[in-house]
Design an enzyme around this catalytic site. Sequence first.
Site, short mmCIF file in Angstrom:
data_model
loop_
_atom_site.label_atom_id
_atom_site.label_comp_id
_atom_site.label_asym_id
_atom_site.label_seq_id
_atom_site.Cartn_x
_atom_site.Cartn_y
_atom_site.Cartn_z
N ASP A 141 76.58 40.41 42.03
CA ASP A 141 75.79 41.30 41.20
C ASP A 141 75.75 42.72 41.55
O ASP A 141 76.87 43.02 42.23
CB ASP A 141 74.49 40.34 41.08
CG ASP A 141 73.82 40.76 39.60
OD1 ASP A 141 73.12 41.72 39.60
OD2 ASP A 141 73.73 40.02 38.98
N ASP A 142 75.05 43.43 41.24
CA ASP A 142 74.62 44.73 41.50
C ASP A 142 74.70 45.09 43.04
O ASP A 142 74.37 44.14 43.93
CB ASP A 142 73.22 45.06 40.96
CG ASP A 142 73.04 46.50 41.01
OD1 ASP A 142 74.02 47.19 41.10
OD2 ASP A 142 72.01 46.85 40.56
N LYS A 166 79.51 40.03 34.30
CA LYS A 166 78.25 40.37 33.84
C LYS A 166 77.89 41.87 33.23
O LYS A 166 77.95 42.76 34.07
CB LYS A 166 77.28 39.87 34.78
CG LYS A 166 75.54 40.11 34.06
CD LYS A 166 74.73 39.33 35.45
CE LYS A 166 73.19 39.66 34.99
NZ LYS A 166 72.44 39.30 36.44
N TRP A 167 77.72 42.22 32.02
CA TRP A 167 77.58 43.44 31.63
C TRP A 167 76.09 43.81 31.36
O TRP A 167 75.59 43.19 30.63
CB TRP A 167 78.34 43.81 30.26
CG TRP A 167 78.10 44.94 29.61
CD1 TRP A 167 77.24 45.72 29.35
CD2 TRP A 167 79.54 45.48 28.66
NE1 TRP A 167 77.38 47.19 28.82
CE2 TRP A 167 78.68 46.87 28.16
CE3 TRP A 167 80.71 45.23 28.26
CZ2 TRP A 167 79.28 47.80 27.29
CZ3 TRP A 167 81.23 46.01 27.52
CH2 TRP A 167 80.68 47.15 27.05
N ASP A 168 75.51 44.70 32.16
CA ASP A 168 74.07 44.84 32.24
C ASP A 168 73.92 46.08 31.61
O ASP A 168 74.58 46.86 31.56
CB ASP A 168 73.80 45.01 33.78
CG ASP A 168 72.16 44.71 34.03
OD1 ASP A 168 71.53 44.59 32.66
OD2 ASP A 168 71.92 44.30 34.86
N MET A 169 72.72 46.48 31.27
CA MET A 169 72.11 47.59 30.72
C MET A 169 70.64 47.88 31.08
O MET A 169 69.77 47.03 30.30
CB MET A 169 72.29 47.46 29.18
CG MET A 169 72.19 48.86 28.44
SD MET A 169 70.40 49.14 27.66
CE MET A 169 70.99 50.47 26.55
N CYS A 219 73.87 41.37 29.18
CA CYS A 219 72.68 41.36 29.73
C CYS A 219 71.95 42.78 29.63
O CYS A 219 72.69 43.72 29.60
CB CYS A 219 72.74 41.24 31.52
SG CYS A 219 71.26 41.29 32.40
N ASP A 223 64.91 38.33 32.88
CA ASP A 223 64.97 38.36 34.43
C ASP A 223 63.68 37.30 34.70
O ASP A 223 63.76 37.12 36.01
CB ASP A 223 64.66 39.69 34.68
CG ASP A 223 65.92 40.70 34.66
OD1 ASP A 223 67.06 40.20 34.86
OD2 ASP A 223 65.73 41.92 34.93
#
Length: 673
Positions: A298-299, A408-411, A458, A480
């Site tokens: 992840d991040d 995983k494409w987060d925003m 996401c 989350d």
Amino acid sequence: MEFLRREYPDFGHGDFRTSSYEIVSSKAHTLSGIKYEKYECFKGRDRVFGMPHVRIGSEEEAETLIIHLYDSFLQIRMKIFYLLLEDYSAIVRKVSFENISNEPVKASKLMSFSIDLPSASYDLMFLKGAWSRERHVERVPLHKGIQSIGSTKGSSSHTFNPFVALLDKKTTEHQGEVYGFSLIYSGNFLALAEVDNFDITRVMMGIHTQGFSWVLKEGEVFYTPEALLVYNNEGLNGLSQEYHKIIERHIILEKYRNDVRPVLINNWEATYFNFDEDTMLTIASEARNLGFDLFVLDDGWFGKRNDDKTSLSEWTPNYDKLPNGISGLSKKVVDLGIQFGLWFEPEMVSEDTRLYNENPDFVLGHFNYPKSHGRNQFVLDFSNEAVVNEIFERMKRILNDSSVSYVKWDMNRSITEAYSQSLSKEHQGEFYHRYILGVYKLYEMLTNAFPHILFESCAGGGGRFDLGLLYYAPQTWTSDDTDAWERVKIQYGTSMIYPIKSMGSHVSAVPNHQVGRNTSLKMRHDTAIFGTYGYELDITTMSDEEKIEVRNNIEFFKTYQNLIHHGKFYRLLSPFDGEAASYMVISECQSKALVYYSHGLQVPNAPLSNLKLRGLDPAKKYRIHGAKSSHHGDELMNLGVLFTESYFEKDFIDNFLKPGDFKSLILEITEIK
Ligand code: DGJ
């Protein structure tokens, strides 16, 4: 006009209710006047570019009706599209506007559809929420006047989902008429219901009007996003089943329709930003031993990102943490025998990056005014093609260079100061829509360039769970909030429209990181299997017993994965009506079912409850794993399952019956031949 039922109402000729479009002509008036011109009808559907839409496999699956209209006041040619899906009680609608005058016109409202229903006596159902409590179910009676929900956050948002339903007053979960309306769109949206004084209910949906305007130059055409309208007369659950089937067959990419999704382990809640290559390899190797299919980093893997203040847009490895880069790490993970997945937040930029400082015009906001940060980050101007291309190149480099099979494409923030330096002043009102078209463009480019990569969308959890993104990414991180009881509510609400197979759902650590609650590993697992299933905790610090439980859990999920992801889904008890929640899936041939039941707080001295099942064959005999005797379908559906020691084996039910908060049970049901 005032009491007519109209299909796509204009304004200015005696219909004083909400109009479906508003355009300022070159002569500065807003008078509109639609005249019918002709219609056309054909098998299949029209061609669509650049926007998510209902997919058609063969021409036999759908029929299209296009009504051609002409607005002589505005010199606009309009087409109202009706796409009828052959196997479903569903209509897909959108509208196109073509400027056939010699001068530009400016639209301030272009709804995707409007429909006038012949009653004032409906309830409005919608999904509301906030970060970590998305898509809670709300049902309210409609009143005279206007009620609306929407988003002006730049994304479909945590606040409201682009879906509403109108229910007959007597409609329940399993019987009665219901109309569902949803937008295939991920940006600002408006859903509005207006009850007039002649007992007509007007419903419309489309791009939110706040801050919206669109300049249509001579000869240009604008297409609204598509809306999916579904009718059902078997209650809300019937509507959900219909939506699930339509989404699986007509929204999600065909290759994901019958695929087996990987059981994943994600490092976010295990390590947050604090990791190195060794920690990741230890988790991945343990995960491989326990039966996971995919390890997701992840991040925190890029730039110099050790907290959330830095490096977004620098999609190059953080070599301090990962000396062999993503290329080296991913290959080592794959060598362990498990797939590798990676997190990105493509639409964002941090203040300390070269992109932010060298290309200030790529960042959203007016150069003369301060920009608000959200989670210490700023939004890239995705309405600008050059920005989308730049981010594509950066992501492509890293994806080409490593063995990534999942992204995983987060925003992680809403859009503020929506001013694009790439748009002229007349076109600023187009920003929000152009932004989301830019997001779709990047999805299109990435999914074409990397067809083997599974995308999960996401947005700070479930802030962009919508049909627009499901078109590109077949699963969405639901929230989350990974606490089991909170998740039951979120997943229950999400199931109103979205299929179980689209919901990212993980088992996480206790005390839970969002609400501080303790729930058993069993309840976390029972809840997470009704989704894509994964884990988000440090498995390396688990006890041997817990690890065995995790291995068994994964095995259990894999045994039932096909049933859970492709079975017929029934909601049985709503967590919004009391302390218990229940739902089930059943195979097409009604021979196998899996039932989920849980409760939140323990009700003292609770009445004996019987859980009535759904969808079984009344005449078939079923065995419930753990029950003392077998039962016919009609008995299980009309009398129900009794949670007592006389009904179940002591071993099976004992722990569940002991008083305590947050308990769950899974019932495995098989037909006895
Ligand atoms: C928000 C997501 O919902 C989380 O799962 C995680 O990926 C963080 N962002 C990372 O910043």
